[in-house]
Design a protein around this motif. Structure first.
Motif, mmCIF file in Angstrom:
data_model
loop_
_atom_site.group_PDB
_atom_site.id
_atom_site.type_symbol
_atom_site.label_atom_id
_atom_site.label_comp_id
_atom_site.label_asym_id
_atom_site.label_seq_id
_atom_site.Cartn_x
_atom_site.Cartn_y
_atom_site.Cartn_z
ATOM 1 N N TRP A 298 0.832 -1.212 0.000
ATOM 2 C CA TRP A 298 0.000 0.000 0.000
ATOM 3 C C TRP A 298 0.864 1.259 0.000
ATOM 4 O O TRP A 298 0.617 2.196 -0.764
ATOM 5 C CB TRP A 298 -0.918 -0.019 1.223
ATOM 6 N N VAL A 299 1.868 1.297 0.860
ATOM 7 C CA VAL A 299 2.719 2.481 0.968
ATOM 8 C C VAL A 299 3.513 2.706 -0.322
ATOM 9 O O VAL A 299 3.551 3.818 -0.866
ATOM 10 C CB VAL A 299 3.675 2.352 2.174
ATOM 11 N N ILE A 300 4.144 1.656 -0.833
ATOM 12 C CA ILE A 300 4.978 1.803 -2.031
ATOM 13 C C ILE A 300 4.124 2.112 -3.257
ATOM 14 O O ILE A 300 4.477 2.974 -4.072
ATOM 15 C CB ILE A 300 5.819 0.538 -2.243
ATOM 16 N N HIS A 301 2.994 1.446 -3.399
ATOM 17 C CA HIS A 301 2.130 1.685 -4.554
ATOM 18 C C HIS A 301 1.605 3.113 -4.578
ATOM 19 O O HIS A 301 1.591 3.769 -5.628
ATOM 20 C CB HIS A 301 0.959 0.705 -4.538
ATOM 21 N N ASN A 302 1.182 3.634 -3.430
ATOM 22 C CA ASN A 302 0.525 4.940 -3.387
ATOM 23 C C ASN A 302 1.485 6.114 -3.378
ATOM 24 O O ASN A 302 1.163 7.172 -3.930
ATOM 25 C CB ASN A 302 -0.382 5.029 -2.160
ATOM 26 N N PHE A 303 2.661 5.960 -2.758
ATOM 27 C CA PHE A 303 3.504 7.119 -2.496
ATOM 28 C C PHE A 303 4.893 7.053 -3.125
ATOM 29 O O PHE A 303 5.597 8.062 -3.127
ATOM 30 C CB PHE A 303 3.649 7.315 -0.981
ATOM 31 N N VAL A 304 5.292 5.910 -3.663
ATOM 32 C CA VAL A 304 6.662 5.771 -4.166
ATOM 33 C C VAL A 304 6.696 5.451 -5.657
ATOM 34 O O VAL A 304 7.351 6.147 -6.433
ATOM 35 C CB VAL A 304 7.424 4.678 -3.385
ATOM 36 N N ARG A 305 5.986 4.418 -6.058
ATOM 37 C CA ARG A 305 6.117 3.886 -7.418
ATOM 38 C C ARG A 305 5.145 4.578 -8.385
ATOM 39 O O ARG A 305 3.963 4.741 -8.087
ATOM 40 C CB ARG A 305 5.856 2.379 -7.415
ATOM 41 N N LYS A 306 5.643 4.959 -9.563
ATOM 42 C CA LYS A 306 4.789 5.513 -10.608
ATOM 43 C C LYS A 306 3.931 4.413 -11.208
ATOM 44 O O LYS A 306 4.403 3.312 -11.474
ATOM 45 C CB LYS A 306 5.622 6.170 -11.707
#
Length: 335
Positions: A298-306
């Motif tokens: 959730w964190v990486i998908h929403n705030f890190v990865r395009k």
């Protein structure tokens, strides 16, 4: 409103602090000690962050999280990097705990219009059982245009699972002027939402006032399955299963009633989250372990990865952030 990168005092939560002195670490170079202007407390810049008390380099922690987010298993990551699997899972838990902070930050923003899609996917937890008896069901809510995952929770496919994800949707209703929710056949999303936020509509007529969804909230279900051989009245292919407010705009193209975007995300999750891979007999050992991987995702998908379709980080596309965050930024962010 406090920004995500601002540091506050762990004792009094004050944002008024100044650099006090610098110190050298073994693996992470130079760090800064801060002194609070309110209570004179001296604390490190890592106080209250996932990197607190971690002696490994922040670049190594970020690398582990990146490898895990690309689909490598827990034990395989430990073997490749020469680490114990418990260390990897501990770092994941600390990183996933940032979900609560980032979610609260998202609730603080006002939105003109949002379109949510709800769907479920399934994996095995512990030993193999029938699908309906498994605790590996994951309910996922996604915002359509930005591909922002509103929430995803795992557990048995019962009322508690749907209540946990729909309670997050309720937080966005008060911040949004026009909110639509679409589901592919699963009616418990709407039933739970109606139970949480239905309001009495006083129309001046005698009797108990009927309950409706709040003004501006639309709920549609696409009925799936074969209706030809079933007795009784046939369901419409697209319908509003619950009473809506009479002042809610009802103009909605039936071709938009689907959950295709969240279904595409479910396919991506099976590639990127090893707990959903079909290469092993047991995909996830425990529900807590499965939820830990979901929080990291959730964190990486929403705030890190395009996102490969929109070309933007979902939180930026949704208007929650002006620029994407890096793994190192989240690791150094206070809770």
């Amino acid at each position: 409103m406090k920004t995500l990168t601002e540091l506050h005092c762990p004792e009094c939560q004050s944002l008024k602090n100044d650099p006090f002195k610098k110190y050298n670490t073994v693996h992470n170079g130079e760090r800064i000690l801060l002194k609070c202007d309110e209570c004179d407390n001296v604390f490190s810049e890592t106080a209250g962050t996932p990197m607190q008390d971690i002696k490994s380099p922040i670049s190594k922690v970020a690398s582990v999280l990146k490898i895990r987010s690309e689909g490598m298993g827990l034990r395989a990551t430990g073997r490749v990097l020469g680490m114990h699997k418990n260390t990897v899972s501990t770092w994941e838990r600390l990183f996933g705990d940032q979900k609560e902070t980032l979610m609260l930050y998202s609730f603080c923003h006002e939105f003109v219009s949002l379109v949510f899609e709800g769907d479920e996917l399934y994996t095995v937890v512990g030993r193999r059982t029938d699908a309906h008896a498994s605790e590996g069901w994951t309910a996922v809510i996604m915002e359509r245009s930005s591909r922002f995952i509103v929430d995803q929770r795992c557990g048995a496919k019962d009322a508690a699972l749907f209540e946990s994800v729909m309670s997050t949707v309720c937080e966005y209703i008060s911040q949004t002027g026009d909110l639509s929710f679409f589901s592919d056949g699963e009616r418990r999303y709407g039933n739970t939402l109606f139970a949480f936020c239905a309001e009495a509509l006083r129309n001046g007529k005698p009797g108990r006032p009927p309950k409706t969804l709040p003004k501006g909230l639309k709920l549609r279900v696409k009925n799936k399955g074969d209706q030809k051989h079933k007795r009784g009245p046939k369901r419409k292919k697209y319908q509003a299963p619950l009473r809506e407010h009479p002042e809610t705009d009802q103009e909605l193209d039936e071709s938009n009633i689907h959950a295709n975007h969240v279904e595409a995300n479910n396919a991506a999750m099976r590639r990127r989250n090893s707990a959903f891979r079909r290469r092993t007999n047991t995909y996830a050992k425990t529900v807590l372990g499965l939820q830990r991987t979901l929080d990291v995702y959730w964190v990486i998908h929403n705030f890190v990865r395009k996102h490969w379709t929109t070309g933007e980080v979902p939180a930026v596309a949704m208007g929650v952030l002006s620029a994407p965050l890096g793994l190192e930024d989240i690791l150094m962010m206070q809770k």
